[in-house]
Write an enzyme that holds these catalytic residues in place. Structure first.
Site, mmCIF file in Angstrom:
data_model
loop_
_atom_site.group_PDB
_atom_site.id
_atom_site.type_symbol
_atom_site.label_atom_id
_atom_site.label_comp_id
_atom_site.label_asym_id
_atom_site.label_seq_id
_atom_site.Cartn_x
_atom_site.Cartn_y
_atom_site.Cartn_z
ATOM 1 N N LYS A 1 23.480 50.914 10.543
ATOM 2 C CA LYS A 1 24.712 50.142 9.617
ATOM 3 C C LYS A 1 26.200 50.531 9.733
ATOM 4 O O LYS A 1 26.194 51.161 10.663
ATOM 5 C CB LYS A 1 24.306 50.685 8.059
ATOM 6 C CG LYS A 1 24.491 52.615 8.316
ATOM 7 C CD LYS A 1 25.889 53.305 7.679
ATOM 8 C CE LYS A 1 26.238 54.231 7.774
ATOM 9 N NZ LYS A 1 27.801 54.661 7.275
ATOM 10 N N PRO B 1 23.206 56.536 19.023
ATOM 11 C CA PRO B 1 23.048 57.192 19.123
ATOM 12 C C PRO B 1 23.579 58.568 17.790
ATOM 13 O O PRO B 1 24.333 57.495 16.883
ATOM 14 C CB PRO B 1 24.450 57.412 20.327
ATOM 15 C CG PRO B 1 25.569 55.606 19.553
ATOM 16 C CD PRO B 1 24.240 55.291 19.174
ATOM 17 N N GLY C 1 28.547 57.503 13.160
ATOM 18 C CA GLY C 1 27.970 56.632 11.833
ATOM 19 C C GLY C 1 27.830 55.315 11.498
ATOM 20 O O GLY C 1 28.224 54.930 11.388
ATOM 21 N N LEU C 2 27.122 55.282 12.202
ATOM 22 C CA LEU C 2 25.858 53.764 12.084
ATOM 23 C C LEU C 2 24.896 54.280 11.107
ATOM 24 O O LEU C 2 23.470 53.253 11.480
ATOM 25 C CB LEU C 2 25.586 53.813 13.626
ATOM 26 C CG LEU C 2 27.258 53.023 14.605
ATOM 27 C CD1 LEU C 2 27.035 52.632 15.947
ATOM 28 C CD2 LEU C 2 27.228 52.267 13.412
ATOM 29 N N GLY C 3 25.321 56.421 11.154
ATOM 30 C CA GLY C 3 23.980 56.074 10.414
ATOM 31 C C GLY C 3 22.130 56.453 10.701
ATOM 32 O O GLY C 3 20.773 55.993 10.476
ATOM 33 N N GLY D 1 20.243 58.360 12.518
ATOM 34 C CA GLY D 1 19.846 60.014 11.767
ATOM 35 C C GLY D 1 18.952 59.641 10.364
ATOM 36 O O GLY D 1 17.731 59.975 10.031
ATOM 37 N N SER D 2 19.668 59.237 9.713
ATOM 38 C CA SER D 2 19.578 59.019 8.038
ATOM 39 C C SER D 2 18.484 57.549 8.372
ATOM 40 O O SER D 2 17.043 57.657 7.183
ATOM 41 C CB SER D 2 20.783 58.179 7.506
ATOM 42 O OG SER D 2 21.739 59.801 7.431
ATOM 43 N N ASP E 1 23.411 59.273 3.442
ATOM 44 C CA ASP E 1 23.015 57.894 3.828
ATOM 45 C C ASP E 1 21.263 57.293 3.609
ATOM 46 O O ASP E 1 21.382 56.185 3.416
ATOM 47 C CB ASP E 1 23.838 57.823 5.145
ATOM 48 C CG ASP E 1 25.341 57.054 4.992
ATOM 49 O OD1 ASP E 1 25.837 57.630 4.387
ATOM 50 O OD2 ASP E 1 25.148 57.667 6.175
HETATM 51 O O1 C5P Z 1 24.371 64.330 3.710
HETATM 52 P P1 C5P Z 1 24.609 64.133 4.815
HETATM 53 O O2 C5P Z 1 24.086 65.119 5.910
HETATM 54 O O3 C5P Z 1 25.040 62.796 5.421
HETATM 55 O O4 C5P Z 1 26.644 64.758 5.255
HETATM 56 C C1 C5P Z 1 26.839 65.676 6.511
HETATM 57 C C2 C5P Z 1 28.163 66.298 5.680
HETATM 58 O O5 C5P Z 1 29.192 64.902 5.581
HETATM 59 C C3 C5P Z 1 28.005 66.900 4.284
HETATM 60 O O6 C5P Z 1 27.861 68.378 5.084
HETATM 61 C C4 C5P Z 1 30.103 67.033 3.604
HETATM 62 O O7 C5P Z 1 30.628 67.700 4.803
HETATM 63 C C5 C5P Z 1 30.010 65.470 4.211
HETATM 64 N N1 C5P Z 1 30.033 64.453 3.327
HETATM 65 C C6 C5P Z 1 31.002 64.793 2.301
HETATM 66 N N2 C5P Z 1 30.669 63.402 1.276
HETATM 67 C C7 C5P Z 1 29.615 62.908 1.125
HETATM 68 C C8 C5P Z 1 28.727 62.189 2.346
HETATM 69 C C9 C5P Z 1 28.770 63.440 3.577
HETATM 70 O O8 C5P Z 1 31.632 65.552 2.034
HETATM 71 N N3 C5P Z 1 29.617 61.942 -0.097
#
Ligand code: C5P
Length: 300
Positions: free
Chosen positions: A14, A112, A116-118, A120-121, A154
């Protein structure tokens, strides 16, 4: 031999066309207002399930191949997605006719990590989609969303995909209709940015997006006009990402010099992108030749 069944799907990458960080939440996350779009490029996910006549422990085995190397155990979000799905199923009232014994998850990785391309999500959401109904009894929509949310901010977007707006942590997702498709030059630098480290640098720099910025991006997206899309792009994580990763700042400056305009950043980076004018994409690729990393031309 145990009976088995397999299912497969794609796990697209994404971009965040727009990302405004609204403030810090009590749970340590940040409230966002963002626009996501999936790309016609990503990983492939295939799951083989084998079943036993009686319930018992389920073994989850991850096999990752492809251009990008990722861990093949519980450190991988795709593995954790399968575990979380099984736990949610066990906690639900569903009584499966078939009892899973082993899940073999095959990932063909292209996206990769820390880009920032999501990536793993999206793999995690693909695992949830394949398990829910195809290979195991389906969870309710709400339960599936809750599992997705528990895996990462994500992941709920990737259950839906396409064009969507994300609110709260980015995980309250609504589909955006009436959007035009456009070309994107994806610019992948040879390094990644860790999301939590980038958010950690918001402390010293915090700005809201421009007033009416989201509305302007929605209008630009409806029009599909590349210049309007470039101008409406905003990413409140760009400055903290550069603070956290000075090499990203240097790379962005290099790209800007070759491109002749500022590139956009997706999510918390490190991937950059440009939306070329009509018939300009090949010239953009030529201007970026020789830079480290990789470039891809895609159409949303
Ligand atoms: O949810 P995810 O594991 O992808 O997020 C990784 C880190 O990014 C979180 O631990 C948090 O520090 C930060 N984050 C945040 N606010 C968001 C999404 C991510 O602070 N809305």
């Amino acid at each position: 031999m145990a009976a088995g069944r397999a299912a497969a799907c794609q796990a697209p990458a994404k971009l965040n066309l727009y990302l405004d960080v609204l403030g810090k939440r009590d749970d340590g996350y940040h409230d966002l207002e963002t626009l996501f779009v999936t790309l016609p490029w990503g990983d492939d996910v295939r799951i083989e399930a084998t079943y036993a006549p009686e319930p018992g422990d389920v073994e989850i085995v991850l096999h990752a191949t492809g251009a990008v190397t990722v861990p093949e155990d519980e450190r991988n979000l795709a593995w954790r997605a399968a575990r979380a799905y099984l736990d949610a199923l066990a906690a639900s009232t569903k009584s499966p006719k078939e009892h899973p014994q082993r899940l073999d998850i095959h990932l063909e990785k292209r996206v990769p990590a820390c880009a920032g391309l999501g990536g793993g999500s999206s793999d995690a959401a693909a695992v949830l989609r394949l398990l829910s109904g195809d290979l195991l009894p389906a969870l309710t929509k709400k339960a599936l969303k809750d599992v997705a949310r528990s895996l990462g901010a994500d992941v709920p977007f990737f259950l839906v995909g396409g064009a969507a707006q994300g609110r709260d942590r980015g995980d309250r997702v609504t589909v955006v209709k009436d959007v035009a498709s456009f070309e994107v030059v994806l610019i992948l630098p040879p390094f990644g940015c860790e999301t939590s480290r980038v958010f950690g640098h918001l402390e010293d720099w915090f700005h809201h997006g421009p007033s009416g910025g989201m509305r302007a991006m929605r209008a630009a997206w409806r029009s599909g006009d590349p210049k309007a899309l470039r101008e409406a792009h905003y990413n409140g994580l760009a400055v903290p990402a550069v603070k956290a990763y000075p090499e990203l700042g240097r790379f962005m400056a290099q790209v800007e010099q070759h491109l002749g305009r500022e590139p956009a950043l997706s999510g918390s980076g490190s991937a950059l992108f440009d939306i070329p004018d009509v018939d300009e994409a090949q010239a953009v690729l030529a201007r970026l030749e020789g830079l480290p990393g990789q470039r891809l031309l895609l159409r949303t």
